[in-house]
Write an enzyme that holds these catalytic residues in place. Structure first.
Site, PDB file in Angstrom:
ATOM      1  N   HIS A   1       0.828  -1.225   0.000  1.00 24.93           N
ATOM      2  CA  HIS A   1       0.000   0.000   0.000  1.00 24.93           C
ATOM      3  C   HIS A   1       0.858   1.270   0.000  1.00 24.93           C
ATOM      4  O   HIS A   1       0.442   2.295   0.532  1.00 24.93           O
ATOM      5  CB  HIS A   1      -0.955  -0.028   1.205  1.00 24.93           C
ATOM      6  CG  HIS A   1      -0.271  -0.064   2.542  1.00 24.93           C
ATOM      7  ND1 HIS A   1      -0.720  -0.813   3.594  1.00 24.93           N
ATOM      8  CD2 HIS A   1       0.844   0.574   3.005  1.00 24.93           C
ATOM      9  CE1 HIS A   1       0.071  -0.639   4.631  1.00 24.93           C
ATOM     10  NE2 HIS A   1       1.025   0.216   4.300  1.00 24.93           N
TER      11      HIS A   1
ATOM     12  N   HIS B   1      -1.533   4.431   9.941  1.00 24.95           N
ATOM     13  CA  HIS B   1      -0.187   4.990  10.133  1.00 24.95           C
ATOM     14  C   HIS B   1      -0.214   6.294  10.917  1.00 24.95           C
ATOM     15  O   HIS B   1       0.706   7.095  10.821  1.00 24.95           O
ATOM     16  CB  HIS B   1       0.472   5.235   8.777  1.00 24.95           C
ATOM     17  CG  HIS B   1       0.649   4.005   7.936  1.00 24.95           C
ATOM     18  ND1 HIS B   1      -0.398   3.357   7.340  1.00 24.95           N
ATOM     19  CD2 HIS B   1       1.758   3.313   7.589  1.00 24.95           C
ATOM     20  CE1 HIS B   1       0.051   2.308   6.653  1.00 24.95           C
ATOM     21  NE2 HIS B   1       1.350   2.263   6.797  1.00 24.95           N
TER      22      HIS B   1
ATOM     23  N   HIS C   1      10.039  -4.015   4.312  1.00 22.53           N
ATOM     24  CA  HIS C   1      10.523  -2.638   4.198  1.00 22.53           C
ATOM     25  C   HIS C   1      10.879  -2.073   5.557  1.00 22.53           C
ATOM     26  O   HIS C   1      10.327  -2.466   6.581  1.00 22.53           O
ATOM     27  CB  HIS C   1       9.557  -1.711   3.456  1.00 22.53           C
ATOM     28  CG  HIS C   1       8.166  -1.534   4.023  1.00 22.53           C
ATOM     29  ND1 HIS C   1       7.302  -2.577   4.279  1.00 22.53           N
ATOM     30  CD2 HIS C   1       7.471  -0.401   4.327  1.00 22.53           C
ATOM     31  CE1 HIS C   1       6.140  -2.089   4.702  1.00 22.53           C
ATOM     32  NE2 HIS C   1       6.221  -0.768   4.760  1.00 22.53           N
TER      33      HIS C   1
ATOM     34  N   GLU D   1       3.952  -5.274   8.760  1.00 18.69           N
ATOM     35  CA  GLU D   1       2.648  -5.156   8.081  1.00 18.69           C
ATOM     36  C   GLU D   1       2.193  -6.498   7.500  1.00 18.69           C
ATOM     37  O   GLU D   1       1.015  -6.661   7.153  1.00 18.69           O
ATOM     38  CB  GLU D   1       2.723  -4.091   6.979  1.00 18.69           C
ATOM     39  CG  GLU D   1       2.898  -2.691   7.548  1.00 18.69           C
ATOM     40  CD  GLU D   1       2.992  -1.603   6.484  1.00 18.69           C
ATOM     41  OE1 GLU D   1       2.974  -0.423   6.865  1.00 18.69           O
ATOM     42  OE2 GLU D   1       3.082  -1.919   5.288  1.00 18.69           O
TER      43      GLU D   1
HETATM   44  C1  DHB Z   1       6.305   3.190   2.222  1.00 19.13           C
HETATM   45  C2  DHB Z   1       5.711   1.950   2.510  1.00 19.13           C
HETATM   46  C3  DHB Z   1       4.629   1.875   3.372  1.00 19.13           C
HETATM   47  O1  DHB Z   1       4.012   0.706   3.716  1.00 19.13           O
HETATM   48  C4  DHB Z   1       4.109   3.030   3.951  1.00 19.13           C
HETATM   49  O2  DHB Z   1       3.022   2.911   4.746  1.00 19.13           O
HETATM   50  C5  DHB Z   1       4.700   4.261   3.704  1.00 19.13           C
HETATM   51  C6  DHB Z   1       5.804   4.347   2.835  1.00 19.13           C
HETATM   52  C7  DHB Z   1       7.453   3.295   1.270  1.00 19.13           C
HETATM   53  O3  DHB Z   1       8.043   2.283   0.864  1.00 19.13           O
HETATM   54  O4  DHB Z   1       7.765   4.431   0.847  1.00 19.13           O
HETATM   55 FE    FE Z   2       2.615   1.033   5.436  1.00 18.33          FE
END
Ligand code: DHB
Ligand code: FE
Length: 287
Positions: free
Chosen positions: A12, A59, A192, A239
């Site tokens: 997302h 978030h 991530h 996540e």
């Molecule tokens: C990114 C990924 C995410 O899941 C998020 O909530 C905000 C930013 C990213 O990779 O930039």
């Molecule tokens: Fe996220």
């Protein structure tokens, strides 16, 4: 009895919203990710679900650090999106399904999950972008139920707890007397890490393992501790919990209709997975 027809899991990342706004879907950086939604659109066109139950992590738009519910469910007839500061367009409000929300909340509380019920609830990019990817014209044909899992402020619920939450959501949906066709979404991930010394960390091997296990052996993912998931997938890789809960909600015979892994999207291992769910009664009748 409601009919849970399938599960959709997708990353997302906010810049997806930027790419849509700039019309970059055919750009080589984005194309493999957006192309994944051809299969999703064909499935939605064929099945025409009435409801999307969206399991995601907020978030900071609706739940902030001062009051952080572990699990929360929207119980409203409408959910507004709002500016989160990513510079992406705010999307039109989403229709809710308050009666189904309350049914799920009651069922979960009876099932010993302590739920925060939200009669006012803003939905952030983790909810709005997957819906926009599913329905690019933003004329939402589904009513929605937002379900959030805290993945922001420790202590976080474990993978096992999120799996059990998903199973309890699945039981709640199966006991809903309405005839709606329901699709369950899990949004976020895959690996991530957005800050700290490991910012930019992506683990393709672990992501591919998750894509396989979510379909074929989801219980294997419940064996990881949160510390192990953070080591393997980065601090925002937790996540993955939303994917695990989505999979738990599919109680019938599950088959994979589509899987895409495209890395990176922004700082994230980008992934899309579509699962079909033959409802339990139907699956048993076919055996
Ligand atoms: C990114 C990924 C995410 O899941 C998020 O909530 C905000 C930013 C990213 O990779 O930039
Ligand atoms: Fe996220």
């Amino acid at each position: 009895m409601a009919n849970v027809i399938g599960g959709l899991a997708t990353s997302h990342v906010p810049s997806i919203g930027g790419a849509i706004a700039k019309g970059l879907q055919q750009d080589p950086y984005w194309k493999p990710f957006f192309d994944a939604f051809d299969s999703i659109h064909a499935f939605l066109e064929r099945e025409k679900p009435d409801v999307a139950v969206v399991i995601y992590n907020d978030h900071g738009l609706s739940h902030f650090l001062d009051k952080m519910p572990t699990f929360a469910i929207g119980a409203a007839e409408e959910y507004k999106n709002a500016d989160e500061g990513w510079g992406i367009p705010v999307l039109p409000a989403f229709p809710g399904h308050a009666a189904l929300s309350w049914h799920i909340i009651e069922s979960l509380v009876n099932d010993e999950f302590d739920i925060t019920s939200c009669q006012e609830h803003l939905v952030d990019h983790a909810f709005s972008l997957p819906l926009k990817l599913m329905y690019p014209d933003a004329k939402w044909p589904v009513r929605t139920v937002p379900i959030t899992i805290n993945s922001v402020q420790h202590p976080l619920p474990s993978a096992l707890r999120c799996w059990k939450l998903g199973q309890a959501i699945g039981r709640a949906l199966e006991s809903w007397p309405g005839a709606e066709k329901i699709v369950v979404l899990g949004t976020g991930g895959l690996s991530h890490q957005l800050d700290g010394t490991r910012a930019g960390f992506i683990n393709k091997d672990f992501d591919l393992l998750c894509l396989d296990k979510i379909v074929n052996d989801p219980v294997a993912l419940t064996k990881y501790s949160n510390k192990e998931i953070i080591e393997l997938a980065g601090s925002q890789g937790v996540e993955l919990m939303c994917w695990i809960a989505m999979r738990g909600a599919l109680q019938g015979r599950v088959s994979q209709l589509h899987s895409t892994y495209h890395v990176p999207i922004s700082n994230t291992g980008g992934a899309v997975l579509l699962l079909e769910n033959a409802p339990r009664a139907q699956a048993m009748a076919a055996e």
